[in-house]
Write a protein that holds these residues in place. Structure first.
Motif, PDB file in Angstrom:
ATOM      1  N   GLY A   1      34.441  45.040  28.752  1.00 34.95           N
ATOM      2  CA  GLY A   1      35.660  45.808  28.535  1.00 34.95           C
ATOM      3  C   GLY A   1      36.869  44.966  28.160  1.00 34.95           C
ATOM      4  O   GLY A   1      37.946  45.508  27.892  1.00 34.95           O
ATOM      5  N   TRP A   2      36.723  43.657  28.131  1.00 37.08           N
ATOM      6  CA  TRP A   2      37.833  42.771  27.794  1.00 37.08           C
ATOM      7  C   TRP A   2      37.861  42.497  26.307  1.00 37.08           C
ATOM      8  O   TRP A   2      36.833  42.550  25.637  1.00 37.08           O
ATOM      9  CB  TRP A   2      37.723  41.446  28.542  1.00 37.08           C
ATOM     10  CG  TRP A   2      37.746  41.557  30.029  1.00 37.08           C
ATOM     11  CD1 TRP A   2      38.232  42.595  30.786  1.00 37.08           C
ATOM     12  CD2 TRP A   2      37.257  40.591  30.963  1.00 37.08           C
ATOM     13  NE1 TRP A   2      38.077  42.317  32.119  1.00 37.08           N
ATOM     14  CE2 TRP A   2      37.482  41.095  32.261  1.00 37.08           C
ATOM     15  CE3 TRP A   2      36.651  39.345  30.834  1.00 37.08           C
ATOM     16  CZ2 TRP A   2      37.131  40.400  33.406  1.00 37.08           C
ATOM     17  CZ3 TRP A   2      36.299  38.644  31.976  1.00 37.08           C
ATOM     18  CH2 TRP A   2      36.549  39.175  33.250  1.00 37.08           C
ATOM     19  N   THR A   3      39.017  42.176  25.791  1.00 41.42           N
ATOM     20  CA  THR A   3      39.131  41.842  24.374  1.00 41.42           C
ATOM     21  C   THR A   3      38.577  40.432  24.140  1.00 41.42           C
ATOM     22  O   THR A   3      38.421  39.639  25.073  1.00 41.42           O
ATOM     23  CB  THR A   3      40.603  41.868  23.900  1.00 41.42           C
ATOM     24  OG1 THR A   3      41.309  40.800  24.555  1.00 41.42           O
ATOM     25  CG2 THR A   3      41.265  43.217  24.200  1.00 41.42           C
ATOM     26  N   VAL A   4      38.330  40.120  22.880  1.00 41.19           N
ATOM     27  CA  VAL A   4      37.862  38.782  22.522  1.00 41.19           C
ATOM     28  C   VAL A   4      38.903  37.739  22.930  1.00 41.19           C
ATOM     29  O   VAL A   4      38.569  36.687  23.484  1.00 41.19           O
ATOM     30  CB  VAL A   4      37.568  38.699  21.005  1.00 41.19           C
ATOM     31  CG1 VAL A   4      37.302  37.266  20.569  1.00 41.19           C
ATOM     32  CG2 VAL A   4      36.396  39.594  20.648  1.00 41.19           C
ATOM     33  N   ALA A   5      40.170  38.038  22.701  1.00 39.45           N
ATOM     34  CA  ALA A   5      41.243  37.100  23.060  1.00 39.45           C
ATOM     35  C   ALA A   5      41.282  36.869  24.568  1.00 39.45           C
ATOM     36  O   ALA A   5      41.473  35.735  25.019  1.00 39.45           O
ATOM     37  CB  ALA A   5      42.595  37.616  22.566  1.00 39.45           C
ATOM     38  N   GLU A   6      41.098  37.934  25.356  1.00 34.95           N
ATOM     39  CA  GLU A   6      41.091  37.779  26.817  1.00 34.95           C
ATOM     40  C   GLU A   6      39.922  36.908  27.264  1.00 34.95           C
ATOM     41  O   GLU A   6      40.076  36.029  28.115  1.00 34.95           O
ATOM     42  CB  GLU A   6      41.011  39.148  27.494  1.00 34.95           C
ATOM     43  CG  GLU A   6      42.284  39.956  27.383  1.00 34.95           C
ATOM     44  CD  GLU A   6      42.117  41.385  27.882  1.00 34.95           C
ATOM     45  OE1 GLU A   6      43.097  41.922  28.426  1.00 34.95           O
ATOM     46  OE2 GLU A   6      41.013  41.969  27.736  1.00 34.95           O
ATOM     47  N   ARG A   7      38.751  37.141  26.677  1.00 34.67           N
ATOM     48  CA  ARG A   7      37.575  36.345  27.051  1.00 34.67           C
ATOM     49  C   ARG A   7      37.755  34.886  26.644  1.00 34.67           C
ATOM     50  O   ARG A   7      37.373  33.978  27.380  1.00 34.67           O
ATOM     51  CB  ARG A   7      36.306  36.945  26.447  1.00 34.67           C
ATOM     52  CG  ARG A   7      35.928  38.275  27.102  1.00 34.67           C
ATOM     53  CD  ARG A   7      34.523  38.741  26.768  1.00 34.67           C
ATOM     54  NE  ARG A   7      34.189  38.733  25.362  1.00 34.67           N
ATOM     55  CZ  ARG A   7      34.384  39.755  24.524  1.00 34.67           C
ATOM     56  NH1 ARG A   7      34.913  40.870  24.972  1.00 34.67           N
ATOM     57  NH2 ARG A   7      34.043  39.660  23.269  1.00 34.67           N
ATOM     58  N   GLU A   8      38.336  34.641  25.485  1.00 30.02           N
ATOM     59  CA  GLU A   8      38.559  33.260  25.026  1.00 30.02           C
ATOM     60  C   GLU A   8      39.577  32.536  25.906  1.00 30.02           C
ATOM     61  O   GLU A   8      39.415  31.362  26.210  1.00 30.02           O
ATOM     62  CB  GLU A   8      39.004  33.244  23.568  1.00 30.02           C
ATOM     63  CG  GLU A   8      37.878  33.545  22.603  1.00 30.02           C
ATOM     64  CD  GLU A   8      36.704  32.586  22.752  1.00 30.02           C
ATOM     65  OE1 GLU A   8      36.889  31.354  22.677  1.00 30.02           O
ATOM     66  OE2 GLU A   8      35.577  33.075  22.971  1.00 30.02           O
ATOM     67  N   ARG A   9      40.639  33.231  26.300  1.00 30.89           N
ATOM     68  CA  ARG A   9      41.639  32.627  27.189  1.00 30.89           C
ATOM     69  C   ARG A   9      40.999  32.234  28.515  1.00 30.89           C
ATOM     70  O   ARG A   9      41.183  31.123  29.008  1.00 30.89           O
ATOM     71  CB  ARG A   9      42.785  33.607  27.417  1.00 30.89           C
ATOM     72  CG  ARG A   9      43.969  33.013  28.158  1.00 30.89           C
ATOM     73  CD  ARG A   9      45.150  33.973  28.246  1.00 30.89           C
ATOM     74  NE  ARG A   9      45.569  34.414  26.925  1.00 30.89           N
ATOM     75  CZ  ARG A   9      45.574  35.689  26.511  1.00 30.89           C
ATOM     76  NH1 ARG A   9      45.205  36.656  27.308  1.00 30.89           N
ATOM     77  NH2 ARG A   9      45.955  36.000  25.298  1.00 30.89           N
TER      78      ARG A   9
END
Length: 138
Positions: free
Chosen positions: A81-89
């Motif tokens: 459910g997280w965005t790609v940017a959230e997962r990368e951070r």
């Protein structure tokens, strides 16, 4: 082969790149549900605490980013459910944590995520920026 040597890192990164089939059952990372921001805040706090005093701005090691993604971030029960940017951070902070604390750092992260909400240790705030260049807000 050294436990934290380049051969081991390359081997683990190769395993992560191969991927694993999805299997039914409980999530691989047995932690309670949480938002990406909540999980990132815990990982960031632990990573900054693990940094040597002389290192001002942590940079995640590229090889460890794959390990962090594959073994921690992508197996979190809420990661889909997280965005790609959230997962990368989050992967950036986990990679820094792994670099400086290894498996002990991941275990500490899991313990902290499993603690009761709102029971954060006093005086453990951030103050330094790092992966993703977040300042005190992330």
């Amino acid at each position: 082969m050294e436990a934290d040597g380049p051969e081991v890192r390359a081997y683990i990164a190769a395993l992560v790149r191969m991927g694993a089939p999805e299997v039914p059952g409980p999530p691989a990372l047995a932690v309670p549900a949480g938002t990406a921001a909540e999980v990132t805040a815990v990982a960031r706090r632990l990573a900054l605490r693990a940094l040597p005093d002389r290192q001002r701005r942590p940079e995640p090691t590229p090889g460890l980013l794959a390990v962090a993604r594959g073994l921690v971030v992508d197996v979190h029960p809420c990661a889909p459910g997280w965005t790609v940017a959230e997962r990368e951070r989050l992967a950036g902070w986990v990679a820094v944590l792994i670099e400086h604390r290894g498996e002990d750092g991941v275990q500490e992260l899991v313990r902290e995520l499993c603690r009761e909400p709102g029971r954060e240790e006093p005086g453990r705030g951030a103050g330094r920026d790092g992966p993703g260049r977040e300042l005190d807000g992330d």
